[in-house]
Design a protein around this motif. Sequence first.
Motif, PDB file in Angstrom:
ATOM      1  N   MET A   1     -54.226 -60.642 -67.488  1.00  0.00           N
ATOM      2  CA  MET A   1     -54.262 -61.882 -68.277  1.00  0.00           C
ATOM      3  C   MET A   1     -55.644 -62.528 -68.129  1.00  0.00           C
ATOM      4  SD  MET A   1     -51.664 -65.171 -68.101  1.00  0.00           S
ATOM      5  CE  MET A   1     -50.288 -64.330 -68.865  1.00  0.00           C
ATOM      6  N   TYR A   2     -56.066 -63.244 -69.176  1.00  0.00           N
ATOM      7  CA  TYR A   2     -57.329 -63.968 -69.166  1.00  0.00           C
ATOM      8  C   TYR A   2     -57.381 -64.903 -67.956  1.00  0.00           C
ATOM      9  CZ  TYR A   2     -53.636 -66.385 -71.422  1.00  0.00           C
ATOM     10  OH  TYR A   2     -52.399 -66.887 -71.684  1.00  0.00           O
ATOM     11  N   ARG A   3     -58.552 -65.353 -67.629  1.00  0.00           N
ATOM     12  CA  ARG A   3     -58.754 -66.163 -66.428  1.00  0.00           C
ATOM     13  C   ARG A   3     -58.289 -67.611 -66.648  1.00  0.00           C
ATOM     14  NH1 ARG A   3     -63.593 -68.689 -64.059  1.00  0.00           N
ATOM     15  NH2 ARG A   3     -63.363 -68.733 -61.787  1.00  0.00           N
ATOM     16  N   ILE A   4     -57.489 -68.089 -65.721  1.00  0.00           N
ATOM     17  CA  ILE A   4     -57.012 -69.467 -65.750  1.00  0.00           C
ATOM     18  C   ILE A   4     -57.575 -70.185 -64.538  1.00  0.00           C
ATOM     19  CG2 ILE A   4     -54.974 -70.948 -65.499  1.00  0.00           C
ATOM     20  CD1 ILE A   4     -53.455 -68.821 -67.111  1.00  0.00           C
ATOM     21  N   THR A   5     -58.167 -71.360 -64.755  1.00  0.00           N
ATOM     22  CA  THR A   5     -58.823 -72.092 -63.670  1.00  0.00           C
ATOM     23  C   THR A   5     -58.211 -73.468 -63.414  1.00  0.00           C
ATOM     24  OG1 THR A   5     -60.458 -73.024 -65.197  1.00  0.00           O
ATOM     25  CG2 THR A   5     -61.008 -70.922 -64.134  1.00  0.00           C
ATOM     26  N   LYS A   6     -57.337 -73.915 -64.301  1.00  0.00           N
ATOM     27  CA  LYS A   6     -56.758 -75.259 -64.174  1.00  0.00           C
ATOM     28  C   LYS A   6     -55.383 -75.244 -64.844  1.00  0.00           C
ATOM     29  CE  LYS A   6     -58.974 -76.904 -68.414  1.00  0.00           C
ATOM     30  NZ  LYS A   6     -59.875 -77.922 -69.019  1.00  0.00           N
ATOM     31  N   PRO A   7     -54.593 -76.318 -64.675  1.00  0.00           N
ATOM     32  CA  PRO A   7     -53.288 -76.341 -65.339  1.00  0.00           C
ATOM     33  C   PRO A   7     -53.432 -76.072 -66.835  1.00  0.00           C
ATOM     34  CG  PRO A   7     -53.469 -78.168 -63.810  1.00  0.00           C
ATOM     35  CD  PRO A   7     -54.827 -77.532 -63.878  1.00  0.00           C
ATOM     36  N   THR A   8     -52.697 -75.074 -67.310  1.00  0.00           N
ATOM     37  CA  THR A   8     -52.833 -74.591 -68.684  1.00  0.00           C
ATOM     38  C   THR A   8     -51.448 -74.313 -69.250  1.00  0.00           C
ATOM     39  OG1 THR A   8     -54.951 -73.545 -68.138  1.00  0.00           O
ATOM     40  CG2 THR A   8     -53.838 -72.800 -70.143  1.00  0.00           C
ATOM     41  N   LEU A   9     -51.161 -74.841 -70.433  1.00  0.00           N
ATOM     42  CA  LEU A   9     -49.863 -74.615 -71.052  1.00  0.00           C
ATOM     43  C   LEU A   9     -49.917 -73.335 -71.890  1.00  0.00           C
ATOM     44  CD1 LEU A   9     -47.000 -75.668 -71.372  1.00  0.00           C
ATOM     45  CD2 LEU A   9     -47.765 -76.945 -73.390  1.00  0.00           C
ATOM     46  N   LEU A  10     -49.252 -72.317 -71.393  1.00  0.00           N
ATOM     47  CA  LEU A  10     -49.215 -71.031 -72.082  1.00  0.00           C
ATOM     48  C   LEU A  10     -48.127 -71.037 -73.145  1.00  0.00           C
ATOM     49  CD1 LEU A  10     -49.496 -68.648 -69.002  1.00  0.00           C
ATOM     50  CD2 LEU A  10     -51.342 -69.495 -70.470  1.00  0.00           C
ATOM     51  N   LEU A  11     -48.428 -70.421 -74.272  1.00  0.00           N
ATOM     52  CA  LEU A  11     -47.497 -70.356 -75.397  1.00  0.00           C
ATOM     53  C   LEU A  11     -47.302 -68.910 -75.821  1.00  0.00           C
ATOM     54  CD1 LEU A  11     -45.849 -71.355 -77.823  1.00  0.00           C
ATOM     55  CD2 LEU A  11     -47.993 -71.968 -78.952  1.00  0.00           C
ATOM     56  N   ASP A  12     -46.045 -68.478 -75.790  1.00  0.00           N
ATOM     57  CA  ASP A  12     -45.683 -67.150 -76.270  1.00  0.00           C
ATOM     58  C   ASP A  12     -45.333 -67.284 -77.754  1.00  0.00           C
ATOM     59  OD1 ASP A  12     -44.335 -64.764 -76.958  1.00  0.00           O
ATOM     60  OD2 ASP A  12     -43.779 -64.417 -74.864  1.00  0.00           O
ATOM     61  N   LYS A  13     -46.301 -66.976 -78.598  1.00  0.00           N
ATOM     62  CA  LYS A  13     -46.136 -67.162 -80.047  1.00  0.00           C
ATOM     63  C   LYS A  13     -44.965 -66.340 -80.589  1.00  0.00           C
ATOM     64  CE  LYS A  13     -48.672 -66.604 -84.411  1.00  0.00           C
ATOM     65  NZ  LYS A  13     -49.997 -66.287 -85.028  1.00  0.00           N
ATOM     66  N   LYS A  14     -44.811 -65.137 -80.088  1.00  0.00           N
ATOM     67  CA  LYS A  14     -43.742 -64.271 -80.586  1.00  0.00           C
ATOM     68  C   LYS A  14     -42.368 -64.891 -80.333  1.00  0.00           C
ATOM     69  CE  LYS A  14     -41.909 -59.563 -80.198  1.00  0.00           C
ATOM     70  NZ  LYS A  14     -42.070 -58.240 -79.527  1.00  0.00           N
ATOM     71  N   LYS A  15     -42.162 -65.430 -79.134  1.00  0.00           N
ATOM     72  CA  LYS A  15     -40.874 -66.058 -78.826  1.00  0.00           C
ATOM     73  C   LYS A  15     -40.646 -67.289 -79.694  1.00  0.00           C
ATOM     74  CE  LYS A  15     -40.355 -64.696 -73.961  1.00  0.00           C
ATOM     75  NZ  LYS A  15     -40.256 -65.210 -72.570  1.00  0.00           N
ATOM     76  N   ALA A  16     -41.685 -68.108 -79.865  1.00  0.00           N
ATOM     77  CA  ALA A  16     -41.550 -69.325 -80.668  1.00  0.00           C
ATOM     78  C   ALA A  16     -41.158 -68.983 -82.101  1.00  0.00           C
ATOM     79  CB  ALA A  16     -42.846 -70.118 -80.642  1.00  0.00           C
TER      80      ALA A  16
END
Length: 359
Positions: A1-16
Amino acid sequence: MYRITKPTLLLDKKKAIQNIKRMAEKAKSSGVTYRPHFKTHFSQEVGEWYREQGVTSITVSSIDMAVFFAGHGWDDIIIAFPVNVLQLDVLKLLAKQVKLGLVVESQQVIESINSEIEESVDIYIKIDTGYHRVGIWHEEVNDVKGLGESVAKPHVFKGLLAHFGHTYSEIKKEEIKSIYQYGVGALNKLRDAIDKNLKISIGDTPSCSVMDSFENVDEIRPGNLVFYDIMQVYIGSCQYSDIAVCLAVPVVAVYPERAEIVVHGGAVHLSKERLEDAEGSYFGKVVALEEKGWSAPLDNYRVKGLSQEHGKISVPQNQIEKIKVGDVLGILPIHSCLTVNLMKEYMTLRGEKIGTMHL
């Protein structure tokens, strides 16, 4: 997965999109209008995913939200919140741009609309069928009829609108269905006593999720189902696998002696919504981040406390040594609507950023 450095809201577009499509198909097979509530996602881009499923009319929870989505091409909007008469000037302009539905429950507000708004708007009277938040009690037939009769041209008394919010207090599908059936029955009885041409508009994610079909209503307005959340799993509206958002949180401290970690993810990211079980309160479910999303909730991990920026998580003793400062975990939110409102931006599983009306 891409680099995350701080609180980040991930979104699974396929599920949505799957969640949107499932409800759109259910509405279509029931012959009702799907007028989704956009107060969960707040996003122009996510709104387009609904449009791709044939949605042409929407619900919002504020005048500002109506202005935002009107500016992005939505031209049939109900503001499902009692009219704020202090913003009538904005409503006057909005009524010139879109087909506007307003929710009322008092004579004072009707008189303000009649005297101040020149363009035609659709008036929906808010009906209370048991939630006891706002609205006229469904048995007060004369009050509802009188209010409807006071709507002056060019405005139109369009329908009866209800929110079965007390479904959120249930954890059994049969109880949720019972609330839905009582509410729909009450609305139909009221409509029959006033004007059989009135529309019936209902909306809450639990009942819209557990009902197989929608008889005797004209439109449904669920919103949370686009992402779902832990509360909806707890109620029985969905499965963990349906949840389409996850807060990625960096680990900032590890305490092996007490089997706890602290993450950068607190009340300003998740809100302080909580659920209760035999061990007390918890503020989300911990998951492992994976290349294509996230895992099922990890056994015996517990989000036990939140302060402003800090999240305190208890970890199984046999797992604590595996966690290091700088690791990133995920938390599935108790209430996704509030988490989105706080985070204001998404990152898809492909690393693309999606904004909301708050940016």
